[in-house]
Design an enzyme around this catalytic site. Sequence first.
Site, short mmCIF file in Angstrom:
data_model
loop_
_atom_site.label_atom_id
_atom_site.label_comp_id
_atom_site.label_asym_id
_atom_site.label_seq_id
_atom_site.Cartn_x
_atom_site.Cartn_y
_atom_site.Cartn_z
N ASN A 64 41.40 29.35 35.92
CA ASN A 64 42.25 30.54 36.03
C ASN A 64 43.69 30.07 35.94
O ASN A 64 44.23 29.52 36.90
CB ASN A 64 41.98 31.23 37.38
CG ASN A 64 42.94 32.38 37.64
OD1 ASN A 64 43.68 32.80 36.75
ND2 ASN A 64 42.95 32.88 38.87
N LYS A 106 46.30 31.75 35.74
CA LYS A 106 47.24 32.68 36.39
C LYS A 106 48.43 32.94 35.46
O LYS A 106 48.27 32.97 34.25
CB LYS A 106 47.67 32.16 37.75
CG LYS A 106 46.48 31.77 38.63
CD LYS A 106 46.83 31.58 40.06
CE LYS A 106 45.63 31.03 40.81
NZ LYS A 106 45.79 31.05 42.25
N HIS A 111 40.22 39.25 41.90
CA HIS A 111 40.84 38.05 42.48
C HIS A 111 41.66 38.46 43.70
O HIS A 111 42.27 39.53 43.71
CB HIS A 111 41.73 37.38 41.42
CG HIS A 111 42.19 36.01 41.85
ND1 HIS A 111 43.23 35.84 42.72
CD2 HIS A 111 41.72 34.78 41.55
CE1 HIS A 111 43.39 34.54 42.93
NE2 HIS A 111 42.49 33.87 42.23
N GLU A 145 44.49 37.66 44.66
CA GLU A 145 45.90 37.98 44.37
C GLU A 145 46.04 39.40 43.84
O GLU A 145 47.04 40.07 44.09
CB GLU A 145 46.47 36.94 43.38
CG GLU A 145 46.68 35.60 44.06
CD GLU A 145 46.60 34.39 43.16
OE1 GLU A 145 46.65 34.54 41.92
OE2 GLU A 145 46.45 33.27 43.70
N GLU A 182 35.85 32.75 47.01
CA GLU A 182 37.17 32.12 47.12
C GLU A 182 37.80 32.49 48.47
O GLU A 182 38.47 33.55 48.57
CB GLU A 182 38.07 32.61 46.00
CG GLU A 182 37.57 32.29 44.61
CD GLU A 182 38.70 32.18 43.61
OE1 GLU A 182 38.81 31.12 42.99
OE2 GLU A 182 39.49 33.12 43.49
N GLY A 193 45.21 27.67 46.63
CA GLY A 193 46.56 27.15 46.41
C GLY A 193 47.15 26.43 47.61
O GLY A 193 48.35 26.14 47.62
N SER A 205 41.43 25.40 45.91
CA SER A 205 41.88 24.01 45.96
C SER A 205 40.79 23.04 45.54
O SER A 205 40.69 21.93 46.09
CB SER A 205 42.41 23.67 47.37
OG SER A 205 43.52 24.49 47.69
C1 PEP Z 1 42.20 30.67 42.28
O1 PEP Z 1 43.29 31.22 42.39
O2 PEP Z 1 41.23 31.26 41.75
C2 PEP Z 1 42.09 29.30 42.77
C3 PEP Z 1 40.91 28.86 43.06
O3 PEP Z 1 43.27 28.61 42.92
P1 PEP Z 1 43.42 27.08 43.39
O4 PEP Z 1 42.34 26.28 42.72
O5 PEP Z 1 44.79 26.71 42.94
O6 PEP Z 1 43.26 27.08 44.87
#
Ligand code: PEP
Length: 256
Positions: free
Chosen positions: A9, A11, A96, A98, A168, A174, A214
Site C-alpha cells: 500500500n 498510500k 483502511h 486511515e 491491521e 506506521g 509495521s
Molecule cells: C498500512 O497502512 O496498511 C500499513 C500496514 O502500514 P505500515 O506497514 O507502514 O505499518
Amino acid sequence: MRTPMIAGNWKMNTSVSEGVALFRTIRDTLSEEAVAAVEVVCCPPFTHVPTLATEAAGSSVMLGAQNMYFEDKGAYTGEISPGMLADVCTYVIIGHSERRQFFNESDEIVALKVAKAIKTGLRPIICVGESLDIRNAGSYVPHVVAQVKAALSKCSVASADALVFAYEPIWAIGTGLAASAGKAQEVIYAIRQTLGACVGDAYAQDIRILYGGSSTDENIGRFMAESDIDGALVGGASLKADTFTAMVRIAAEARG
Ligand code: PEP
C-alpha cells in the site's frame, strides 16, 4: 491451499516517475519461483494506475487501487468508480483505518464498497483492526469480528478468491511496533472462524487473511510461520524495493 500474498500500500507517496521506477525494480527483481509461490500486489495512487497497468502487463505483479466509491457513475466530484478501476486493476483496498479515521468511513460505507467491488469483479482487500484503546480494554476480538460481519453484510461471496482480509491493528500501523505473530494469529484465527459463519467453512478455509502493521523483512518470517496468516499488507516497507522483494522471497520460502 492458500497462495500467500504480499501487497504493498503505497498510500499518498511517490510521483508517477518514482512509482514507475519502484514498480519496475520490484517486477524485475523478483524471481519466477518467488512470484509463482506468492501473489505480489502493488497498490499505488490512482494517478499511477494506468501507467503501471502497462508496466504490469505480462508480468506476475498485480495492481490494486487504494479506495473506490460505491456508485457506478454520476455527480460525485473527486470520486472514482469500481468500473473505472476494473479496467486497470485487480484489487482494491477497502476500509483502511486511515479512511475510517480521516474520511469517516463507517462500517456501512465499507459494506457498500465491498459489495460493489465484488459485483464489479474487483477483489477487495478488506481492512479491519482495533485502536490501542480497544486493545487495552481487551475487547479487540469482538471489535474485529463485528467489523468483519459488517463488511460482508451486503454482499454474496461466490469464490474464496473474490476477497482478501487484512488484519491491521491501528496501533501497529506506521509505528514500528508490529504486533507479535502470536497476537496477530489470535485475531486472524477469530476472523477465519467468523468467515466460516458468514460465507461457509469451505470458503473460509481458502480466503486469504493478511497481517498489516509495521511488517518488514525482519518480521515477515514470524508471521508466515502462523497457520492462519497468509502474508502481509505492507505500508512503509512497500516503498523500499529491496525490503519489499525480500519480504516476498521470505514468504515464498516459508510456504515452499
Ligand atoms: C498500512 O497502512 O496498511 C500499513 C500496514 O502500514 P505500515 O506497514 O507502514 O505499518
